[in-house]
Write a protein that holds these residues in place. Structure first.
Motif, PDB file in Angstrom:
ATOM      1  N   CYS A  56     -15.342  -2.569   4.109  1.00 44.26           N
ATOM      2  CA  CYS A  56     -14.611  -1.333   4.420  1.00 44.26           C
ATOM      3  C   CYS A  56     -15.156  -0.668   5.685  1.00 44.26           C
ATOM      4  O   CYS A  56     -16.335  -0.341   5.751  1.00 44.26           O
ATOM      5  CB  CYS A  56     -14.724  -0.365   3.240  1.00 44.26           C
ATOM      6  SG  CYS A  56     -13.942   1.228   3.582  1.00 44.26           S
ATOM      7  N   PRO A  57     -14.308  -0.435   6.672  1.00 44.51           N
ATOM      8  CA  PRO A  57     -14.797   0.203   7.902  1.00 44.51           C
ATOM      9  C   PRO A  57     -15.214   1.650   7.676  1.00 44.51           C
ATOM     10  O   PRO A  57     -15.894   2.229   8.507  1.00 44.51           O
ATOM     11  CB  PRO A  57     -13.597   0.111   8.855  1.00 44.51           C
ATOM     12  CG  PRO A  57     -12.413  -0.027   7.979  1.00 44.51           C
ATOM     13  CD  PRO A  57     -12.868  -0.753   6.749  1.00 44.51           C
ATOM     14  N   LYS A  58     -14.803   2.234   6.559  1.00 50.22           N
ATOM     15  CA  LYS A  58     -15.184   3.620   6.257  1.00 50.22           C
ATOM     16  C   LYS A  58     -16.266   3.668   5.178  1.00 50.22           C
ATOM     17  O   LYS A  58     -16.585   4.734   4.666  1.00 50.22           O
ATOM     18  CB  LYS A  58     -13.941   4.421   5.827  1.00 50.22           C
ATOM     19  CG  LYS A  58     -12.909   4.519   6.940  1.00 50.22           C
ATOM     20  CD  LYS A  58     -13.475   5.260   8.149  1.00 50.22           C
ATOM     21  CE  LYS A  58     -12.722   4.933   9.421  1.00 50.22           C
ATOM     22  NZ  LYS A  58     -13.368   5.500  10.612  1.00 50.22           N
ATOM     23  N   CYS A  79     -10.467   6.822   3.688  1.00 52.21           N
ATOM     24  CA  CYS A  79      -9.739   5.539   3.660  1.00 52.21           C
ATOM     25  C   CYS A  79      -8.582   5.565   4.653  1.00 52.21           C
ATOM     26  O   CYS A  79      -7.761   6.469   4.632  1.00 52.21           O
ATOM     27  CB  CYS A  79      -9.202   5.266   2.246  1.00 52.21           C
ATOM     28  SG  CYS A  79      -8.037   3.880   2.190  1.00 52.21           S
ATOM     29  N   ILE A  80      -8.547   4.564   5.524  1.00 48.53           N
ATOM     30  CA  ILE A  80      -7.499   4.512   6.549  1.00 48.53           C
ATOM     31  C   ILE A  80      -6.396   3.516   6.193  1.00 48.53           C
ATOM     32  O   ILE A  80      -5.492   3.277   6.991  1.00 48.53           O
ATOM     33  CB  ILE A  80      -8.093   4.189   7.945  1.00 48.53           C
ATOM     34  CG1 ILE A  80      -8.921   2.889   7.910  1.00 48.53           C
ATOM     35  CG2 ILE A  80      -8.938   5.350   8.457  1.00 48.53           C
ATOM     36  CD1 ILE A  80      -9.453   2.441   9.280  1.00 48.53           C
ATOM     37  N   GLY A  81      -6.501   2.913   4.999  1.00 46.20           N
ATOM     38  CA  GLY A  81      -5.420   2.016   4.548  1.00 46.20           C
ATOM     39  C   GLY A  81      -5.311   0.729   5.339  1.00 46.20           C
ATOM     40  O   GLY A  81      -4.218   0.169   5.473  1.00 46.20           O
ATOM     41  N   CYS A  82      -6.444   0.229   5.824  1.00 47.42           N
ATOM     42  CA  CYS A  82      -6.392  -0.956   6.697  1.00 47.42           C
ATOM     43  C   CYS A  82      -6.134  -2.255   5.924  1.00 47.42           C
ATOM     44  O   CYS A  82      -5.565  -3.194   6.459  1.00 47.42           O
ATOM     45  CB  CYS A  82      -7.692  -1.067   7.488  1.00 47.42           C
ATOM     46  SG  CYS A  82      -9.156  -1.298   6.449  1.00 47.42           S
ATOM     47  N   GLY A  83      -6.607  -2.319   4.674  1.00 48.25           N
ATOM     48  CA  GLY A  83      -6.404  -3.531   3.876  1.00 48.25           C
ATOM     49  C   GLY A  83      -7.570  -4.506   3.897  1.00 48.25           C
ATOM     50  O   GLY A  83      -7.499  -5.572   3.274  1.00 48.25           O
ATOM     51  N   ALA A  84      -8.664  -4.152   4.584  1.00 49.59           N
ATOM     52  CA  ALA A  84      -9.810  -5.073   4.639  1.00 49.59           C
ATOM     53  C   ALA A  84     -10.397  -5.327   3.260  1.00 49.59           C
ATOM     54  O   ALA A  84     -10.878  -6.427   2.975  1.00 49.59           O
ATOM     55  CB  ALA A  84     -10.887  -4.499   5.563  1.00 49.59           C
ATOM     56  N   CYS A  85     -10.338  -4.311   2.393  1.00 50.33           N
ATOM     57  CA  CYS A  85     -10.889  -4.466   1.030  1.00 50.33           C
ATOM     58  C   CYS A  85     -10.149  -5.571   0.285  1.00 50.33           C
ATOM     59  O   CYS A  85     -10.762  -6.378  -0.427  1.00 50.33           O
ATOM     60  CB  CYS A  85     -10.805  -3.135   0.284  1.00 50.33           C
ATOM     61  SG  CYS A  85      -9.225  -2.288   0.424  1.00 50.33           S
ATOM     62  N   ILE A  95     -16.399   2.999   2.055  1.00 49.87           N
ATOM     63  CA  ILE A  95     -16.027   3.662   0.798  1.00 49.87           C
ATOM     64  C   ILE A  95     -16.693   2.937  -0.364  1.00 49.87           C
ATOM     65  O   ILE A  95     -16.686   1.704  -0.433  1.00 49.87           O
ATOM     66  CB  ILE A  95     -14.494   3.715   0.675  1.00 49.87           C
ATOM     67  CG1 ILE A  95     -14.011   4.674   1.769  1.00 49.87           C
ATOM     68  CG2 ILE A  95     -14.056   4.164  -0.714  1.00 49.87           C
ATOM     69  CD1 ILE A  95     -12.585   4.931   1.852  1.00 49.87           C
ATOM     70  N   PHE A 154       0.844  -1.208   0.000  1.00 51.89           N
ATOM     71  CA  PHE A 154       0.000   0.000   0.000  1.00 51.89           C
ATOM     72  C   PHE A 154       0.878   1.257   0.000  1.00 51.89           C
ATOM     73  O   PHE A 154       0.582   2.228  -0.689  1.00 51.89           O
ATOM     74  CB  PHE A 154      -0.902   0.014   1.234  1.00 51.89           C
ATOM     75  CG  PHE A 154      -2.238  -0.675   1.059  1.00 51.89           C
ATOM     76  CD1 PHE A 154      -2.544  -1.415  -0.078  1.00 51.89           C
ATOM     77  CD2 PHE A 154      -3.206  -0.573   2.045  1.00 51.89           C
ATOM     78  CE1 PHE A 154      -3.785  -2.037  -0.227  1.00 51.89           C
ATOM     79  CE2 PHE A 154      -4.452  -1.186   1.904  1.00 51.89           C
ATOM     80  CZ  PHE A 154      -4.738  -1.918   0.772  1.00 51.89           C
ATOM     81  N   LEU A 208     -10.139  -0.808  -4.473  1.00 51.42           N
ATOM     82  CA  LEU A 208     -10.876   0.190  -3.679  1.00 51.42           C
ATOM     83  C   LEU A 208      -9.908   1.138  -2.980  1.00 51.42           C
ATOM     84  O   LEU A 208     -10.104   2.356  -2.987  1.00 51.42           O
ATOM     85  CB  LEU A 208     -11.784  -0.491  -2.656  1.00 51.42           C
ATOM     86  CG  LEU A 208     -12.802   0.442  -1.988  1.00 51.42           C
ATOM     87  CD1 LEU A 208     -13.785   1.026  -2.995  1.00 51.42           C
ATOM     88  CD2 LEU A 208     -13.574  -0.264  -0.872  1.00 51.42           C
ATOM     89  N   PHE A 209      -8.855   0.581  -2.410  1.00 51.77           N
ATOM     90  CA  PHE A 209      -7.848   1.423  -1.762  1.00 51.77           C
ATOM     91  C   PHE A 209      -7.232   2.396  -2.758  1.00 51.77           C
ATOM     92  O   PHE A 209      -7.169   3.608  -2.517  1.00 51.77           O
ATOM     93  CB  PHE A 209      -6.752   0.528  -1.151  1.00 51.77           C
ATOM     94  CG  PHE A 209      -5.513   1.278  -0.745  1.00 51.77           C
ATOM     95  CD1 PHE A 209      -5.463   1.982   0.442  1.00 51.77           C
ATOM     96  CD2 PHE A 209      -4.392   1.293  -1.578  1.00 51.77           C
ATOM     97  CE1 PHE A 209      -4.329   2.697   0.810  1.00 51.77           C
ATOM     98  CE2 PHE A 209      -3.252   1.991  -1.213  1.00 51.77           C
ATOM     99  CZ  PHE A 209      -3.212   2.690  -0.020  1.00 51.77           C
TER     100      PHE A 209
END
Ligand code: SF4
Ligand code: FES
Length: 249
Positions: free
Chosen positions: A224-226, A159-165, A228, A120, A176-177
């Motif tokens: 996505c926790p946000k 987007c917090i860049g968590c990687g869940a997507c 998006i 990322f 998505l990221f």
């Protein structure tokens, strides 16, 4: 509450991992999932065992450090919620919970539930910035930005860049990221001078990493926790195609 946990334990990237069963006793419904793991870790260290390694930082859903699969779902059962904000009241006494790291060859396991998400960082380094002079804060305030563009840009910037997507996608796509990072700059006037170059280089870097392609399953926006939207992927594709055709004209 008492829970049975099955946690993925893996000492390093080069060693084989396996699920290990633990009992989590005296779990308060008010604990977050990470606080519950903290308690389990205290018990493990008290017995001289290695604690479960997991990433975390802000614990308030804004840094993107946390995240793993909980019962096969990225960030667990609550929509629009990062793992650090997931509360144990969503589970029932006696539940069995399977906890494992993001599964993607682009995110190799570092240890237990921690994965390496530097892919990322490389996508962002390829173009997720503005290098033209934008002036100071007062200059920014003098540039009119249409309300709709400002709001959509902020939606993408969440987007917090968590990687869940990536973890949720059957293709392990990072679309998505990447789309969120391309869009939050491309929607603002300050992001226009490099808009096409940015789309080309960030998509090229995404393709260089070991992510899969996007076939619009839509699992990413569900995880996505946000929250998006995959609309941003369509926007990224449009920018990328326009930039490609312009470059070959
Ligand atoms: S798009 Fe959503 S799921 Fe993907 S990295 Fe950003 S915040 Fe996480
Ligand atoms: S620890 Fe920062 S988002 Fe979860």
């Amino acid at each position: 509450m008492k829970l049975i946990l099955h946690v993925w334990r893996q000492l390093s990237a080069n060693q084989k991992g396996q699920f290990v069963r633990y009992e989590a006793n005296d779990v308060s419904p008010d604990m977050s999932f990470l606080e519950m793991l903290d308690v389990v870790n205290e018990q493990l260290t008290g017995r001289g065992e290695l604690p479960i390694a997991f990433d975390h930082d802000c614990r308030e859903g804004i840094c993107g450090a946390c995240g793993f699969m909980i019962n096969g779902v990225a960030h667990g059962p609550s929509r629009g919620t990062a793992t650090c904000q997931l509360h144990m009241r969503l589970f029932n006494d006696g539940d069995e919970v399977w906890v494992e790291p993001w599964r993607s060859s682009a995110f190799p396991v570092v240890k237990d539930l921690i994965v390496n998400r530097s892919a990322f960082d490389r996508i962002v380094a390829a173009g997720g910035f503005i290098s033209v002079q934008t002036g100071g804060a007062p200059d920014a305030n003098t540039i009119p930005v249409p309300k709709d563009s400002a709001e959509r840009s902020m939606d993408a910037a969440a987007c917090i860049g968590c990687g869940a997507c990536v973890a949720a996608c059957p293709n392990s796509s990072a679309s998505l990221f990447t789309a969120a990072k391309i869009s939050h700059l491309g929607l603002l006037p300050q992001g226009q001078p490099e808009r096409r170059r940015r789309a080309l280089s960030m998509v090229a870097q995404m393709d260089l990493e070991s992510f899969g392609g996007c076939s619009l399953f839509g699992e990413c926006q569900e995880a996505c926790p946000k929250e998006i939207s995959i609309d941003f992927i369509a926007r990224m594709n449009r920018d990328f195609l326009k930039a490609t055709f312009t470059a070959t004209e």
